[in-house]
Design a protein around this motif. Structure first.
Motif, PDB file in Angstrom:
ATOM      1  N   THR A 206       0.766  -1.132   0.023  1.00 46.34           N
ATOM      2  CA  THR A 206       0.000   0.038   0.023  1.00 46.34           C
ATOM      3  C   THR A 206       0.910   1.357  -0.079  1.00 46.34           C
ATOM      4  N   VAL A 207       1.784   1.314   0.850  1.00 42.92           N
ATOM      5  CA  VAL A 207       2.815   2.338   0.906  1.00 42.92           C
ATOM      6  C   VAL A 207       3.581   2.492  -0.307  1.00 42.92           C
ATOM      7  N   GLN A 208       4.112   1.467  -1.021  1.00 41.88           N
ATOM      8  CA  GLN A 208       4.678   1.552  -2.424  1.00 41.88           C
ATOM      9  C   GLN A 208       3.814   2.014  -3.243  1.00 41.88           C
ATOM     10  N   MET A 209       2.701   1.415  -3.221  1.00 40.39           N
ATOM     11  CA  MET A 209       1.800   1.690  -4.353  1.00 40.39           C
ATOM     12  C   MET A 209       1.440   3.314  -4.408  1.00 40.39           C
ATOM     13  N   THR A 210       1.226   3.790  -3.451  1.00 42.29           N
ATOM     14  CA  THR A 210       0.995   5.355  -3.198  1.00 42.29           C
ATOM     15  C   THR A 210       2.003   6.043  -3.672  1.00 42.29           C
ATOM     16  N   VAL A 211       3.375   5.732  -3.355  1.00 37.73           N
ATOM     17  CA  VAL A 211       4.427   6.418  -4.044  1.00 37.73           C
ATOM     18  C   VAL A 211       4.537   6.137  -5.337  1.00 37.73           C
ATOM     19  N   THR A 212       4.350   5.074  -5.890  1.00 39.05           N
ATOM     20  CA  THR A 212       4.487   4.795  -7.357  1.00 39.05           C
ATOM     21  C   THR A 212       3.418   5.527  -8.072  1.00 39.05           C
TER      22      THR A 212
END
Length: 601
Positions: A201-207
């Protein structure tokens, strides 16, 4: 943020091609995001301990649909999508935009065919379905196919962001890939599914954030959406309704809406990665919400990737970095473009590359987590003694399995380095096992009279056939007897009337690549020339047809004896009702009837 090189030059409008690398801000943000992933793993591993398989694999079945949806999108959208799709569009046009049909077709089928069966049975492993529907040999065949697909595909997923990071930093990718894998293995091993989902979730938000930031910067750099569309259209990059029905055409509307839909069904619909997340929500309604949210999210992100490819073409349509050898290979053009357009936005290239690496981490972590569960359930659990601490030992065994699988994937990255175009290779390698696995589950759920022998024979024949086709096609491409030429590009305006020496390559500044579909020399065997977009479809159909025929030849079962729970509602309604044993009714003696009447009175 950038470092100039002697091998740089300007085009007539003042655009400069040069080697571009990270600055300290980019390194800082990149390191920070990887650090967040590790902190999440530590939190769920040490402060929210998961000592049983339900917690480790299903997150305790208390997850909400939003983080599950984000995790599904993150697991599905790897660096192959974020890096390979823009490069695909840059070279071959925007036919990939037809993924809107792919997404909604595949997600609708998942929600109403595969999900109801898995959710009703509540199985820890999707392969367990094949055992209760058929027999254990079918389950073991599917587990083998899944393990093989992991060994083939995960190294490619790690290689892609490592390749991008290598382009941005000039660090050897063989040093980067092990580091990325170590971080992923760490938080997957310690934290289990909850760590994977929240890290996703964190990584997808940044992506997503960095994707849109780069999109906006690119639009401004080229001169607006209208100008981008005009240049792309003039260059033949706007392709959507290519209705060529030939299965030998590289990519068409049918290849995307039919061929790719089957590929997505395999990667999402019957995947242990996806079903493990669907079962982590409390109700099937929440699971369907996750699917709907995922369908929309995937289309948005895929379209952003497609438009990014069009922006790259508009920016470099007269000064192509690939032809000019400023980038070593076509798959590195996106990180080069990001470093170029974000030159005045310190930290954004680092954030974007961190998003690419995160996408790879997401896919790898999901694959490691679920494969560990599959291997334990299918190959280890039957040999485990029933003891009080069995669940605790199971969690430890799965963690060790994650580490071993991760090490194997790191080693395989060195082999992947020798492969060609990322998008095409990924579709080809996926096709080796995806069609066979999808065919086994589809045969079980859609063909009530299918038998164990039919499933085993169909799955085996499909796998052998696809290995033969894919290996033959790759060999012919490696020997240059079969290849696809990209659409025209040019270096005509890089340096007028001269030759440019870049990276020890000589490039004619007026050269352009001729446009054609598929170049075949000396006629390879016809099956080798089938488009890679249809590999999963072919593999699935072979299982369904061969499995059905063998089932009939070996004696199909009585449909009244099959378990209705093994089929989706759309099939269940056509099954005959269960047969009930008739019990003869004996006459009651008159004396007993008289006595009962007297007692009532």
């Amino acid at each position: 943020m950038t470092e100039n090189d002697e091998t740089s030059y300007y085009d007539p409008i003042g655009h400069k091609l040069e080697r571009l690398t990270f600055g300290w801000t980019d390194y800082t943000l990149f390191t920070f995001l990887l650090g967040v992933s590790m902190v999440i793993g530590v939190y769920f591993g040490f402060f929210k301990k998961q000592d049983n398989t339900t917690d480790y694999l299903l997150g305790g079945k208390t997850m909400s649909f939003f983080p599950i949806s984000m995790s599904l999108i993150a697991s599905h959208i790897s660096g192959v999508s974020l890096l390979g799709v823009p490069s695909e569009v840059y070279q071959y046009g925007s036919q990939y935009a037809a993924c809107i049909f792919t997404s909604f077709i595949s997600c609708t089928i998942i929600a109403y065919i595969y999900l109801p069966v898995f959710y009703k049975l509540q199985l820890t492993s999707t392969f367990e379905y094949l055992e209760i529907r058929f027999a254990r040999p079918v389950r073991l065949l599917a587990s083998f196919l899944y393990s093989l697909s992991l060994v083939i595909y995960i190294p490619l997923i790690i290689y892609v962001p490592a390749l991008a990071f290598s382009q941005a930093t000039s660090i050897d990718l063989h040093l980067i890939a092990p580091l990325i894998c170590i971080v992923c293995i760490f938080y997957t091993t310690i934290g289990g599914l909850k760590a994977v989902v929240w890290a996703d979730t964190v990584q997808m938000t940044v992506t997503v954030g960095s994707l849109f930031a780069v999109l906006i910067l690119g639009i401004r750099a080229v001169g607006g959406v209208t100008e981008i569309w005009k240049i792309a259209d003039d260059g033949g990059r706007i392709v959507f309704w290519n209705m060529d029905p030939s299965p030998f055409a590289r990519n068409t509307f049918w290849g995307m809406s039919v061929g790719m839909a089957l590929t997505w069904l395999s990667s999402i619909g019957i995947s242990q990665v996806s079903m493990q997340r669907f079962l982590a929500v409390p109700t099937i309604t929440e699971a369907r919400k996750s699917i709907a949210f995922m369908a929309v999210g995937m289309v948005i992100i895929k379209w952003v990737s497609v438009f990014t490819g069009l922006i790259m073409y508009a920016r470099y349509h007269k000064c192509d970095p690939i032809t000019a050898h400023v980038v070593a290979r076509s798959d590195q053009i996106l990180p080069y473009y990001v470093l170029d357009v974000a030159a005045n936005a310190p930290g954004l290239p680092g954030l974007f590359l961190a998003g690419l690496v995160s996408a790879g981490l997401s896919t790898m972590s999901g694959g490691l987590n679920t494969t560990a569960g599959t291997i334990y359930e299918d190959f280890i659990d039957p040999w485990m003694a029933d003891t009080l601490d069995k669940e605790r030992r199971a969690a430890k065994i799965m963690k060790v399995t994650v580490v071993i699988l991760g090490i194997i994937c790191v080693a395989m990255v060195f082999i992947v380095d020798r492969l060609g175009d990322i998008f095409q290779v990924s579709m080809s390698l996926t096709g080796i096992t995806a069609g066979s696995m999808l065919g086994l589950f589809s045969l079980g759920m859609l063909v009530p009279w299918a038998t164990t022998k039919g499933a085993v024979v169909g799955g085996t024949v499909s796998m052998i056939l696809m290995v033969w086709i894919v290996a033959g096609a790759q060999w012919n491409m490696a020997s240059k007897r079969l290849f696809y030429k990209p659409l025209p590009t040019s270096t005509a305006e890089c340096l007028e009337g001269a030759e440019v020496i870049l990276n020890n390559h000589t490039v004619d500044s007026t050269a352009s690549i001729d446009s054609s579909e598929m170049i075949i020399d000396e006629g390879p065997f016809i099956l080798y020339t089938i488009s890679f977009m249809y590999y999963t479809l072919i593999g699935c159909l072979v299982v369904m047809v061969v499995g059905t025929v063998v089932s009939f030849l070996c004696g199909a079962p009585d449909l009244a004896d099959v378990d209705a729970d093994h089929f989706p509602p759309i099939v269940r309604r056509f099954l005959p009702r269960k047969k009930y044993t008739e019990v003869s009714l004996h006459s009651v003696p008159a004396s007993l009837v008289t006595k009962k009447s007297e007692l009532k009175s």
